[in-house]
Design a protein around this motif. Structure first.
Motif, PDB file in Angstrom:
ATOM      1  N   GLU C 345     -76.508  11.538 112.763  1.00 27.38           N
ATOM      2  CA  GLU C 345     -76.274  10.449 112.736  1.00 27.38           C
ATOM      3  C   GLU C 345     -77.425   9.653 112.156  1.00 27.38           C
ATOM      4  O   GLU C 345     -78.423   9.504 112.763  1.00 27.38           O
ATOM      5  CB  GLU C 345     -75.811   9.668 114.116  1.00 27.38           C
ATOM      6  CG  GLU C 345     -74.841  10.828 115.046  1.00 27.38           C
ATOM      7  CD  GLU C 345     -73.453   9.922 115.066  1.00 27.38           C
ATOM      8  OE1 GLU C 345     -72.233  10.609 115.042  1.00 27.38           O
ATOM      9  OE2 GLU C 345     -73.403   8.917 115.237  1.00 27.38           O
ATOM     10  N   GLU C 347     -77.305   6.070 111.677  1.00 24.40           N
ATOM     11  CA  GLU C 347     -77.346   4.920 111.962  1.00 24.40           C
ATOM     12  C   GLU C 347     -76.690   5.041 113.482  1.00 24.40           C
ATOM     13  O   GLU C 347     -76.001   5.667 113.817  1.00 24.40           O
ATOM     14  CB  GLU C 347     -76.450   4.074 111.267  1.00 24.40           C
ATOM     15  CG  GLU C 347     -76.666   4.150 109.653  1.00 24.40           C
ATOM     16  CD  GLU C 347     -77.814   2.886 109.508  1.00 24.40           C
ATOM     17  OE1 GLU C 347     -78.383   2.921 108.140  1.00 24.40           O
ATOM     18  OE2 GLU C 347     -78.317   2.338 110.276  1.00 24.40           O
ATOM     19  N   SER C 348     -76.988   3.989 114.144  1.00 24.90           N
ATOM     20  CA  SER C 348     -76.453   3.883 115.545  1.00 24.90           C
ATOM     21  C   SER C 348     -76.053   2.354 115.831  1.00 24.90           C
ATOM     22  O   SER C 348     -76.663   1.249 114.887  1.00 24.90           O
ATOM     23  CB  SER C 348     -77.177   4.493 116.399  1.00 24.90           C
ATOM     24  OG  SER C 348     -78.689   4.240 116.599  1.00 24.90           O
ATOM     25  N   ILE C 349     -75.517   2.127 116.709  1.00 26.86           N
ATOM     26  CA  ILE C 349     -75.205   0.532 117.186  1.00 26.86           C
ATOM     27  C   ILE C 349     -76.238  -0.047 117.527  1.00 26.86           C
ATOM     28  O   ILE C 349     -77.315   0.299 118.316  1.00 26.86           O
ATOM     29  CB  ILE C 349     -74.094   0.589 118.263  1.00 26.86           C
ATOM     30  CG1 ILE C 349     -73.108   1.453 118.044  1.00 26.86           C
ATOM     31  CG2 ILE C 349     -73.920  -0.738 118.741  1.00 26.86           C
ATOM     32  CD1 ILE C 349     -71.563   0.688 117.841  1.00 26.86           C
ATOM     33  N   SER C 350     -76.612  -1.109 116.769  1.00 28.53           N
ATOM     34  CA  SER C 350     -77.914  -1.914 117.334  1.00 28.53           C
ATOM     35  C   SER C 350     -77.546  -3.204 118.191  1.00 28.53           C
ATOM     36  O   SER C 350     -78.356  -3.676 119.162  1.00 28.53           O
ATOM     37  CB  SER C 350     -78.336  -2.724 116.045  1.00 28.53           C
ATOM     38  OG  SER C 350     -77.356  -2.782 115.074  1.00 28.53           O
ATOM     39  N   LEU C 352     -74.326  -4.455 120.965  1.00 25.99           N
ATOM     40  CA  LEU C 352     -72.981  -4.475 121.572  1.00 25.99           C
ATOM     41  C   LEU C 352     -71.923  -5.485 120.937  1.00 25.99           C
ATOM     42  O   LEU C 352     -70.749  -5.194 120.944  1.00 25.99           O
ATOM     43  CB  LEU C 352     -72.745  -4.567 123.035  1.00 25.99           C
ATOM     44  CG  LEU C 352     -73.246  -3.191 123.843  1.00 25.99           C
ATOM     45  CD1 LEU C 352     -73.312  -3.679 125.256  1.00 25.99           C
ATOM     46  CD2 LEU C 352     -72.566  -2.290 123.431  1.00 25.99           C
ATOM     47  N   MET C 357     -69.251  -2.025 116.901  1.00 33.72           N
ATOM     48  CA  MET C 357     -68.937  -1.905 118.511  1.00 33.72           C
ATOM     49  C   MET C 357     -67.355  -2.214 118.332  1.00 33.72           C
ATOM     50  O   MET C 357     -66.800  -1.389 119.324  1.00 33.72           O
ATOM     51  CB  MET C 357     -69.656  -2.859 119.320  1.00 33.72           C
ATOM     52  CG  MET C 357     -69.395  -2.265 120.711  1.00 33.72           C
ATOM     53  SD  MET C 357     -70.123  -0.657 120.939  1.00 33.72           S
ATOM     54  CE  MET C 357     -69.221  -0.509 122.626  1.00 33.72           C
ATOM     55  N   VAL C 360     -65.392   0.702 117.297  1.00 33.62           N
ATOM     56  CA  VAL C 360     -65.600   1.905 118.550  1.00 33.62           C
ATOM     57  C   VAL C 360     -64.675   1.517 119.558  1.00 33.62           C
ATOM     58  O   VAL C 360     -64.003   2.360 119.876  1.00 33.62           O
ATOM     59  CB  VAL C 360     -67.126   1.910 119.108  1.00 33.62           C
ATOM     60  CG1 VAL C 360     -66.932   2.920 120.444  1.00 33.62           C
ATOM     61  CG2 VAL C 360     -68.097   2.445 117.885  1.00 33.62           C
ATOM     62  N   LYS C 423     -75.221  -7.073 113.958  1.00 34.24           N
ATOM     63  CA  LYS C 423     -75.540  -7.958 115.090  1.00 34.24           C
ATOM     64  C   LYS C 423     -74.714  -9.109 114.830  1.00 34.24           C
ATOM     65  O   LYS C 423     -74.944 -10.169 113.747  1.00 34.24           O
ATOM     66  CB  LYS C 423     -76.854  -8.326 115.553  1.00 34.24           C
ATOM     67  CG  LYS C 423     -77.301  -8.944 116.875  1.00 34.24           C
ATOM     68  CD  LYS C 423     -78.862  -9.026 116.822  1.00 34.24           C
ATOM     69  CE  LYS C 423     -79.041 -10.112 117.807  1.00 34.24           C
ATOM     70  NZ  LYS C 423     -79.039  -9.341 119.363  1.00 34.24           N
TER      71      LYS C 423
END
Lengths: 157, 172, 668
Positions: C345, C347-350, C352, C357, C360, C423
């Protein structure tokens, strides 16, 4: 000439009166109550149909039974109970909220809660630290943007 | 992809497959009866000859109540079994019937042609008696023991084995 | 073709399908054989094989259709599903009127899509194409095996009967003509993303390289499934005479579950293309959506569940399909668990509070929806297995449980496009959304004051629809205004330009609009329906739902292959005479009711005629507010998908090079 109109007028008036005085039928409230109850019962010989909608012989008989019982003054709860005693919970279109039906009503909110929590947990555990700070646009950046937009516009024409 | 997902996906799949496999063996139309273990309801009516009868324990003997109709093909299937049974168990059990949603003429003709194993058949033209008994198809057979309790209900055509088993249940 | 005897045409058809089975086997084994015997050219034989299979299946299909059209009742399947009196159109559509024929259609469509995949793959992913075609071939083998060994449409009935049994009268309807094929296009369409996922896991193919390719396939499969489901509901509404369109019947649920996950997949693909995330989710969704297509096939044809729609019960076929499904799922999920991460992966969630998000959560929500539908559908079976008890899980349960979840979906639909990636700044978010939120609240209050006694679904639903609608309007307005300032265009022109240049995004917005329109239709017809059952004699007037119906009598006549009793009701205030009928089909002897409907955008007046009592007739009347919005909403969705699909790709490169395909140049 005017006479014709006069007679036509009388005729129109009469026919409108006839319309108004023709019998207005209303649903028999007993029948409505019966159908409302039948709506909640499952036709046991049909595939997934309420008793109110099924054309099968048993469904018709059940509707007659409901009508009779309503005439005797029984309540909806008593009538539903009558059928459940003889056909089991299967005859209820909506699963019972106690006993055998409990998991059905408990699982959905539980699954939702669990899924959201898991998703948040998994996303968080893989999160980067704070997102990179947003920098202000420099004049160079603005120039590049302006040029790019012009090219874009030129491409449109 | 964490290993922990294994613990979710594998059991889910296994449960699903086992469940569906089970589903292949079960009959979605069969309904278990809540009347089993309960006393047989007191019901009255008239038989095919117009005589008043009481449905329930007959002659103080364990009783078999068979629900049949002349328009029911499967009833013809089990009729031989009942004829034999009537002869075999004549002293130990009573055998009566509910004639379900049938024209009198047709019912009588049917019994005349094929034989009448029953002491009497209650004529249930409207099907109300059937509903009182939770009947949802024909044929069905109730087995009542000496205490008047419904011990078994079979919602399929009888066989000699099923009949014998039922009789054994109600005659200790 | 002079001298060509048609006597053995049907047997020839059977032989043709058997040949297709053999050729598919070659296609399935091609990659393995190529590596085993070190003959790379052998791998490409899969491509020709797929074309040949399609041709063979078409020949077989043509032979079956020919048998129907010529009323050849020496063919058992034709005798069971057709009749000389049947209009020509229905003789053809009777092909999928029963189990064997519809299964054949399934396989035929699968063969067609596989061939299409071969054409696309030759150009875009030639190296991995053989493996993909092999996956498809294994699937096709499963279906062909079932057809050849347990469900043969070519079986003879000897001696032939003079007259067939007739197609089920309920199926003699234009809606029915297209409902199964559309559904099958959907089900089979989802086999393509499935094949991509399996191939990716088998050949270590980075998701980023092919995710753009399956986007169009997924959209296509989804819209087909949507059309199929809507046609089913539309047909049920017009044909079945109970004034409703969806009963949460197990077979309906079987088509709804893949639809739910397919929707999640579409959205999830978007995230991956934009932010290179959720690869694992996409693998999972691609596999599971098709798995649910198979599950649906199983449920409908095995007799496991009681349903109005179920085909004739046969546990033998059910066992075959179950085993087939087990094998496919074990292999697919086994691969997924072992090799699911084909790429790291990136990238990931920076945060919430970000669009990622929300996507998701969207995935989660649709998965939960799907689980709940499955729970309700299979619970009776599970309960019976555990303690022998039998209960019914009917429509009231599904409505109670699922509608609140759908409300959450509506909420996400409103929030999503307004929330930025990475964000979100809460203050700015509020600045964008406060107007929409206010609109929602106002709408709720208005609805409540209009009818306080209505179910709370009406209040919350109306509020959410208004909220989401407003977010779409505001979002489009803001974008149009921004562009008009930059480009010096007027706002309407700017909006049109935006629509044209950003087809994917605005296509999606149009689809969302369609969903909202459907939601309005569902609220109106689901919560505010009026119903009355009365006995009417000539001249009687019934007042219902603000409309008045006057009974004018009955007519009896004969037409086509049935005898009809027609009731005539004058809808007062219009020129319309509603003509509900009771039809008797002499061959199948099952009488049917034909409803008569007067529609406009505000409500449907829906009437059925029942039995005669003395000198009166039983009339069952409904007034369904806003129900036409449901079908119109469906049309809007189709337009939206079409618009989205029409986005021209700026770059065309093979997806197996290191350059990312499709994703670049397409912005949201």
């Amino acid at each position: 000439m005017l006479r014709i109109f006069k007679w036509l007028g009388v005729l129109a008036l009469c026919s409108s009166l006839v319309t108004v005085s023709a019998s207005e039928v209303n649903e028999d409230p007993l029948e409505r109550t019966m159908l409302d109850i039948a709506q909640k019962l499952r036709c046991t010989v049909c595939q997934n149909q309420p008793v109110s909608e099924s054309n099968s012989g048993l469904a018709k008989d059940m509707r007659d039974v409901i009508t009779d019982k309503l005439k005797q003054g029984q309540t909806e709860a008593q009538i539903m109970q009558f059928f459940v005693e003889r056909y089991g919970d299967y005859v209820l279109l909506e699963p019972p909220r106690s006993g055998n039906g409990v998991p059905l009503w408990v699982f959905p909110p539980l699954v939702l809660l669990l899924a959201v929590l898991v998703a948040i947990y998994m996303m968080k555990s893989r999160a980067q630290t704070a997102a990179p700070a947003v920098q202000e646009l420099t004049d160079e950046d603005r120039e590049r943007i302006r040029r790019a937009r012009e090219q874009d516009r030129a491409g449109d024409e | 992809m964490t290993r922990s997902i294994w613990w979710v996906i594998i059991p889910v799949l296994v449960i699903l497959f086992v469940l569906l496999g089970y589903g292949l063996t079960s009959d979605p139309r069969h309904i278990p009866s809540p009347l089993i273990g309960k006393p047989f309801p007191q019901l009255q009516g008239v038989d095919l000859n117009g005589q008043p009868v009481n449905l329930g324990l007959v002659d103080d003997k364990p009783t078999i109540v068979n629900v049949w109709a002349s328009w029911c093909a499967a009833c013809r299937q089990e009729h031989e079994v009942l004829l034999r049974g009537a002869r075999r168990y004549t002293d130990t059990v009573s055998l009566v019937a509910v004639n379900y949603k049938d024209e009198l003429v047709n019912a009588k003709r049917w019994l005349r042609r094929l034989g009448d194993p029953y002491q009497w058949s209650l004529h249930d033209l409207s099907g109300r008696i059937g509903i009182e008994l939770g009947v949802y198809g024909v044929p069905e057979t109730f087995f009542i023991n000496r205490d008047g309790i419904i011990v078994e209900k079979i919602s399929a055509p009888l066989t000699d084995e099923k009949l014998a088993a039922g009789v054994a249940l109600i005659t200790p | 073709m002079q001298g060509f005897s048609t006597t053995y045409l049907v047997e020839f058809g059977h032989l043709v399908v058997f040949t297709a089975f053999i050729v598919s086997l070659i296609q399935a084994l091609a990659p393995w054989l190529a590596s085993r015997f070190n003959a790379p050219a052998l791998a490409r034989s899969g491509i020709s094989a797929s074309y040949i299979v399609l041709i063979l299946m078409t020949i077989g299909g043509a032979i079956l259709i020919h048998a129907f059209v010529t009323s050849d009742f020496s063919v058992l399947y034709v005798a069971q599903n057709s009749n000389t009196q049947l209009p020509l159109l229905y003789k053809v559509t009777a092909l999928w009127g029963g189990h064997e024929g519809s299964l054949y259609l399934w396989a035929w469509v699968l063969a067609a899509f596989t061939a299409l995949l071969a054409v696309q793959g030759k150009r875009l992913f030639p190296l991995r194409l053989p493996v993909m075609l092999s996956v498809q071939a294994w699937l096709l083998l499963g279906f062909l095996g079932l057809i050849l060994f347990l469900s043969n449409p070519f079986e003879r009935l000897l001696p032939a009967v003079a007259e067939g049994q007739d197609l089920n009268p309920l199926l003699q309807d234009p809606g029915m003509a297209f409902h199964p094929p559309m559904l099958y296009f959907g089900y089979v369409g989802f086999s393509i993303p499935f094949a991509f996922a399996i191939t990716a896991m088998l050949t270590r193919w980075e998701t980023t390289l092919w995710i753009g390719l399956i986007r169009r396939w997924t959209l296509f499969a989804w819209i087909m499934l949507t059309i199929g489901i809507m046609l089913g509901g539309w047909w049920a509404y017009y044909e079945l005479g109970w004034g409703g369109y969806w009963a949460w019947d197990p077979v309906e649920n079987a088509s709804f579950m893949p639809w739910l996950l397919g929707t999640a997949l579409i959205h999830s693909i978007t995230v991956q293309e934009n932010r290179h995330m959720l690869q694992t989710w996409n693998m999972f969704l691609a596999i599971t959506t098709f798995a649910l297509s198979l599950l649906g096939t199983f449920l409908v044809r095995s007799g496991v569940l009681s349903s109005v729609h179920a085909f004739a019960v046969d546990p033998g076929r059910g066992l075959y399909i179950l085993i087939f499904m087990v094998v496919v799922l074990v292999v697919a999920f086994g691969l997924f668990l072992a090799k699911g991460r084909v790429d790291t992966e990136r990238e990931s969630i920076s945060s919430l509070m970000s669009r990622e998000m929300l996507f998701v959560l969207n995935n989660v929500l649709f998965t939960v929806l799907c689980i709940c539908v499955m729970l309700g559908t299979l619970y009776p079976l599970a309960l019976e297995a555990i303690n022998g008890a039998k209960i019914t899980v009917g429509a009231p349960y599904f409505n109670s449980v699922l509608v609140p979840l759908f409300f959450l979906v509506l909420l996400l639909m409103g929030f999503g496009p307004a929330t930025p990636w990475r964000k979100a700044n809460l203050k700015r978010l509020w600045a964008r959304l406060w107007l929409a939120a206010a609109t929602g609240v106002v709408a709720t209050i208005v609805m409540f004051s209009w009818d306080p006694s209505a179910h709370w679904f009406a209040f919350v639903g109306t509020g959410l629809v208004a909220f989401t609608l407003m977010t779409i309007v505001i979002d489009s307005w803001r974008s149009a205004r921004r562009r008009s300032k930059q480009q010096g265009e007027s706002i309407p022109v700017a909006l049109l330009r935006l629509l044209g240049r950003n087809r994917r995004y605005y296509g999606g917005m149009i689809v969302h609009l369609g969903i909202l329109v459907i939601a309005i239709g569902l609220i109106g017809s689901g919560l505010f329906r009026s119903e009355q059952v009365v006995l009417m004699a000539k001249g009687d007037v019934l007042e219902i739902g603000g409309e008045r119906l006057r009974f004018e009598g009955v007519r009896e006549f004969r037409k086509d292959n049935y005898l009809a009793l027609q009731g005539r009701l004058h809808l007062l205030g219009t020129d319309t005479i509603l003509t509900p009928e009771r039809r008797k089909y002499p061959v199948q002897e099952a009488p049917t009711t034909e409803s008569s409907i007067h529609e406009n955008w505000a409500r449907d007046v829906y009437v059925i005629i029942g039995e005669k009592f003395k000198d009166k007739y039983s009339v069952h009347a409904y007034v369904n507010p806003l129900v036409q919005w449901i079908w119109r909403g469906g049309l809007i969705i189709i337009i939206g998908i079409g618009w989205s699909l029409s986005q021209r790709l700026r770059q065309r490169r093979t997806s197996e090079s290191s350059v990312v395909a499709g994703g670049a140049g397409e912005t949201t």
